[in-house]
Design an enzyme around this catalytic site. Structure first.
Site, PDB file in Angstrom:
ATOM      1  N   CYS A 210       8.101   5.085  -0.499  1.00 43.21           N
ATOM      2  CA  CYS A 210       8.734   4.714   0.772  1.00 43.21           C
ATOM      3  C   CYS A 210       8.962   3.202   0.750  1.00 43.21           C
ATOM      4  O   CYS A 210       8.502   2.501  -0.172  1.00 43.21           O
ATOM      5  CB  CYS A 210       7.809   5.070   1.924  1.00 43.21           C
ATOM      6  SG  CYS A 210       6.239   4.181   1.806  1.00 43.21           S
ATOM      7  N   CYS A 294       2.204  -2.546   5.811  1.00 45.73           N
ATOM      8  CA  CYS A 294       3.544  -2.030   6.112  1.00 45.73           C
ATOM      9  C   CYS A 294       3.906  -2.401   7.552  1.00 45.73           C
ATOM     10  O   CYS A 294       3.084  -2.248   8.468  1.00 45.73           O
ATOM     11  CB  CYS A 294       3.568  -0.512   5.953  1.00 45.73           C
ATOM     12  SG  CYS A 294       5.152   0.180   6.460  1.00 45.73           S
ATOM     13  N   HIS A 322     -10.488   6.376   6.705  1.00 52.45           N
ATOM     14  CA  HIS A 322      -9.241   5.921   6.071  1.00 52.45           C
ATOM     15  C   HIS A 322      -9.008   4.461   6.462  1.00 52.45           C
ATOM     16  O   HIS A 322      -9.257   4.057   7.598  1.00 52.45           O
ATOM     17  CB  HIS A 322      -8.073   6.802   6.527  1.00 52.45           C
ATOM     18  CG  HIS A 322      -6.825   6.567   5.733  1.00 52.45           C
ATOM     19  ND1 HIS A 322      -6.002   5.479   5.958  1.00 52.45           N
ATOM     20  CD2 HIS A 322      -6.264   7.260   4.711  1.00 52.45           C
ATOM     21  CE1 HIS A 322      -4.986   5.527   5.099  1.00 52.45           C
ATOM     22  NE2 HIS A 322      -5.126   6.599   4.330  1.00 52.45           N
ATOM     23  N   GLU A 324      -6.385   2.799   7.112  1.00 54.37           N
ATOM     24  CA  GLU A 324      -5.464   2.565   8.234  1.00 54.37           C
ATOM     25  C   GLU A 324      -6.181   2.787   9.565  1.00 54.37           C
ATOM     26  O   GLU A 324      -5.983   2.037  10.525  1.00 54.37           O
ATOM     27  CB  GLU A 324      -4.256   3.491   8.108  1.00 54.37           C
ATOM     28  CG  GLU A 324      -3.179   3.162   9.134  1.00 54.37           C
ATOM     29  CD  GLU A 324      -1.960   4.076   9.020  1.00 54.37           C
ATOM     30  OE1 GLU A 324      -1.637   4.518   7.898  1.00 54.37           O
ATOM     31  OE2 GLU A 324      -1.342   4.340  10.058  1.00 54.37           O
ATOM     32  N   THR A 362      -0.097   6.749  10.635  1.00 50.18           N
ATOM     33  CA  THR A 362       1.316   6.925  10.238  1.00 50.18           C
ATOM     34  C   THR A 362       1.555   8.074   9.253  1.00 50.18           C
ATOM     35  O   THR A 362       2.695   8.477   9.059  1.00 50.18           O
ATOM     36  CB  THR A 362       1.848   5.639   9.579  1.00 50.18           C
ATOM     37  OG1 THR A 362       1.015   5.317   8.462  1.00 50.18           O
ATOM     38  CG2 THR A 362       1.898   4.487  10.554  1.00 50.18           C
ATOM     39  N   SER A 421      -3.465   9.981   1.897  1.00 51.56           N
ATOM     40  CA  SER A 421      -3.391  10.838   3.085  1.00 51.56           C
ATOM     41  C   SER A 421      -2.066  11.583   3.153  1.00 51.56           C
ATOM     42  O   SER A 421      -2.022  12.798   3.310  1.00 51.56           O
ATOM     43  CB  SER A 421      -3.571   9.973   4.342  1.00 51.56           C
ATOM     44  OG  SER A 421      -3.175  10.671   5.491  1.00 51.56           O
ATOM     45  N   ASN A 422      -0.960  10.864   2.990  1.00 57.91           N
ATOM     46  CA  ASN A 422       0.342  11.528   3.167  1.00 57.91           C
ATOM     47  C   ASN A 422       0.554  12.590   2.090  1.00 57.91           C
ATOM     48  O   ASN A 422       1.196  13.609   2.347  1.00 57.91           O
ATOM     49  CB  ASN A 422       1.472  10.505   3.225  1.00 57.91           C
ATOM     50  CG  ASN A 422       1.850   9.940   1.874  1.00 57.91           C
ATOM     51  OD1 ASN A 422       2.686  10.485   1.178  1.00 57.91           O
ATOM     52  ND2 ASN A 422       1.202   8.838   1.481  1.00 57.91           N
ATOM     53  N   SER A 464       3.284   7.197  -2.133  1.00 60.69           N
ATOM     54  CA  SER A 464       2.729   6.194  -3.039  1.00 60.69           C
ATOM     55  C   SER A 464       2.840   6.597  -4.511  1.00 60.69           C
ATOM     56  O   SER A 464       2.320   5.907  -5.385  1.00 60.69           O
ATOM     57  CB  SER A 464       1.253   5.944  -2.682  1.00 60.69           C
ATOM     58  OG  SER A 464       0.570   7.171  -2.525  1.00 60.69           O
TER      59      SER A 464
HETATM   60  O1  0JX Z   1      -3.355   7.403   2.291  1.00 59.86           O
HETATM   61  P1  0JX Z   1      -1.994   7.034   2.780  1.00 59.86           P
HETATM   62  O2  0JX Z   1      -1.045   8.150   2.780  1.00 59.86           O
HETATM   63  O3  0JX Z   1      -2.074   6.378   4.119  1.00 59.86           O
HETATM   64  O4  0JX Z   1      -1.469   5.904   1.840  1.00 59.86           O
HETATM   65  P2  0JX Z   1      -0.693   5.914   0.472  1.00 59.86           P
HETATM   66  O5  0JX Z   1      -0.906   7.136  -0.295  1.00 59.86           O
HETATM   67  O6  0JX Z   1      -1.026   4.634  -0.175  1.00 59.86           O
HETATM   68  O7  0JX Z   1       0.819   5.933   0.967  1.00 59.86           O
HETATM   69  C1  0JX Z   1       1.579   4.836   1.215  1.00 59.86           C
HETATM   70  C2  0JX Z   1       0.993   3.840   2.156  1.00 59.86           C
HETATM   71  C3  0JX Z   1       1.011   4.339   3.537  1.00 59.86           C
HETATM   72  C4  0JX Z   1       0.634   3.571   4.536  1.00 59.86           C
HETATM   73  O8  0JX Z   1       0.882   3.994   5.765  1.00 59.86           O
HETATM   74 FE1  SF4 Z   2       4.952   2.361   5.829  1.00 63.92          FE
HETATM   75 FE2  SF4 Z   2       3.009   4.029   5.244  1.00 63.92          FE
HETATM   76 FE3  SF4 Z   2       5.266   4.951   6.259  1.00 63.92          FE
HETATM   77 FE4  SF4 Z   2       5.249   4.038   3.818  1.00 63.92          FE
HETATM   78  S1  SF4 Z   2       4.141   5.813   4.539  1.00 63.92           S
HETATM   79  S2  SF4 Z   2       6.771   3.542   5.397  1.00 63.92           S
HETATM   80  S3  SF4 Z   2       3.778   2.391   3.948  1.00 63.92           S
HETATM   81  S4  SF4 Z   2       3.838   3.600   7.272  1.00 63.92           S
END
Ligand code: 0JX
Ligand code: SF4
Length: 504
Positions: A210, A294, A322, A324, A362, A421-422, A464
């Site tokens: 992203c 972010c 987490h 965040e 998020t 997480s995502n 990520s």
């Molecule tokens: O564990 P998250 O999904 O919050 O983070 P990840 O895998 O590093 O993803 C991108 C960063 C997201 C921040 O919101």
């Molecule tokens: Fe920002 Fe996290 Fe969304 Fe990526 S996944 S755009 S880092 S809030």
């Protein structure tokens, strides 16, 4: 329909070892050396087989390899008078290697070279300099005719170390070791055979990086370029093992807390954000901070401050532990309450039910948060919402894209790390739809068993996970038979965030 597969074992001893686990139906004794292999390769049976694997013993070229070590060929090179004159790729190597590792073997992957003569001493050293790990006298000729459009694989167990020529009396003990190992690789070959078939691969789009992740990685790279290594990063810059390893190789040092950062050093804050107490500590220590939070996470932080400062109890829907969650709740810890799930939403207590607002991590699952919000609205009719959705565009799009393919798939592969997480939410999204889904860091974590009977595989990646890892997964799947690749794009992303002034 699954493809039929055959395992070629050059000699009687090799065939006998393999038949113990695979049964006589799939193991063919094809004869030692080039001439017999060429003859076997053009037999009707081999040409008709959908997939052909060669398994047997080999000589090591790499001095690190010991008798009994297993080499899974990423490619088989045919060695002629003027060097390599043909290369046969074996793209399923990471999957086969993973299956062998799971069964307890010591496994390496890399090129195997086939020659038409016994290779000794100096010649072995020369072949090793080309990057090949092991040498045999059959694989390239056995796989040659069926390799075009076929599904080749090659597993060789080291019988003699790089310093000794194959089949000398001194190596008889080594030969026994190799044959014993060969007898144990059958289950992995059977998994491979069970997974070979033509299949559809559906790529969910958007997937992978992203805008917030691209920006965070860009920031670390720029700080490295501008200030030189080492550059300290508090926590993983994003939750991906490959990204972290890549940046470590360039001089980034990932630390858990600021007390691991030397005085006067530069520290980058990760994409997931930090609590004000962390900023204050960095300030007190005189550290040079570059903030890779972010902007969409930063937006939730500012809402937390605004809601708490007007007297609300702020319910934060997120996961404990987490980064965040810790960062956002750290903004106004005394006014914020964590709501982790539906059960917590049904029981959470607040001092004044008329002054309650909510915020969301998020990267949560959109449908799960909807259920939680429904429960909260029932209990707190005056519940105040953030100005715009906190679950970010990237999280929403990736879940939406996956939903558009998961219902057609037999299995879903989500590329992402365990702590992302995502990425985990993507696995849950598919699972909730009734499709089995697996989180994998890369192709080597695919279990061949998941693919048995899977005519359609959906592939996506968390925000990520680099796109190159998805390419490798597709490539590995191509190693298991013909792939019809489709990309299902539900929306196009063109969001970019500006960089902080320190690195512009
Ligand atoms: O564990 P998250 O999904 O919050 O983070 P990840 O895998 O590093 O993803 C991108 C960063 C997201 C921040 O919101
Ligand atoms: Fe920002 Fe996290 Fe969304 Fe990526 S996944 S755009 S880092 S809030």
């Amino acid at each position: 329909m699954p493809l039929s597969y055959l395992v070629c074992a050059p000699t009687h001893l090799e065939a006998r070892s393999l038949r113990r686990g695979l049964g006589p139906a799939v193991v063919r004794r094809t004869g030692a050396g080039r001439r017999r292999s060429e003859a076997a390769a053009t037999s009707t049976e081999l040409l008709a087989a959908g997939a052909v694997a060669v398994a047997g013993i080999a000589g090591a070229l790499d001095p690190e390899l010991a008798p009994g070590d297993v080499v899974v060929a990423t490619e088989v090179r045919r060695h002629g008078e003027r060097g390599t004159d043909r290369v046969i790729p074996c793209p399923s190597a990471p999957l086969l290697a993973a299956a062998l590792r799971r069964s307890g073997q010591r496994v390496v992957t890399g090129p195997v070279v086939s020659t038409d003569h016994l290779v000794t001493g100096q010649e072995r050293a020369e072949l090793h300099r080309t990057g090949a790990l092991a040498v045999d006298m059959e694989s390239a000729w056995l796989l040659g005719p069926s390799a075009d459009g076929g599904t080749p694989a090659c597993v060789r167990v080291i019988a003699d170390p790089a310093t000794r020529p194959i089949l000398r009396p001194a190596t008889v003990g080594h030969l026994r070791t190799a044959l014993r190992t060969l007898a144990t690789i059958s289950p992995a070959l059977a998994y491979w055979g069970g997974a070979v078939r033509p299949r559809r691969v559906l790529l969910a789009s958007p997937r992978s990086f992203c805008a917030g992740v691209e920006r965070a990685i860009d920031i670390v790279e720029r700080v490295l370029d501008q200030r030189g290594a080492p550059v300290y990063v508090r926590k993983q810059i994003v939750h991906n093992a490959h990204v972290v390893r890549g940046l470590e190789a360039r001089g980034a040092v990932f630390v858990d807390e600021l007390d691991q950062v030397p005085d006067g050093a530069t520290v980058v804050f990760s994409a997931h954000g930090v609590a004000p107490s962390v900023r204050a500590e960095a300030d007190d220590r005189g550290l040079a901070v570059v903030d890779a939070t972010c902007p969409l996470v930063a937006k939730v932080h500012s809402e937390a401050r605004r809601f708490a400062d007007r007297g609300d109890t702020v319910l934060f829907i997120g996961h404990a532990g987490h980064e965040e969650t810790e960062g956002t709740m750290g903004e106004r810890a005394e006014s914020m309450v964590l709501v982790e799930d539906l059960e917590a939403a049904r029981s959470v207590d607040v001092p004044d039910a008329n002054h309650v607002s909510y915020l969301v991590q998020t990267t949560l699952a959109v449908d799960e948060v909807d259920e939680i919000l429904h429960a909260l609205h029932e209990r707190f009719p005056n519940l105040q919402a953030p100005g715009s959705d906190d679950i970010c565009y990237a999280t929403t799009n990736r879940q939406h894209a996956l939903r558009s393919v998961a219902h057609e798939a037999d299995v879903v592969l989500v590329v992402g790390s365990r702590n992302s997480s995502n990425s985990n939410r993507l696995v849950e999204t598919a699972t909730r739809m009734g499709t089995p889904a697996h989180l994998i860091d890369d192709a080597s974590e695919i279990d061949l068993d998941w693919l048995a009977g899977a005519a359609t595989v959906a592939v996506t990646a968390g925000a990520s996970a680099p796109t190159s890892l998805v390419d490798e997964v597709v490539q590995a799947l191509r190693g298991l038979g013909p792939v019809d690749l489709y990309e299902r794009e539900v929306t196009r992303e063109d969001i970019r965030f500006t960089l902080p002034k320190e690195v512009r």
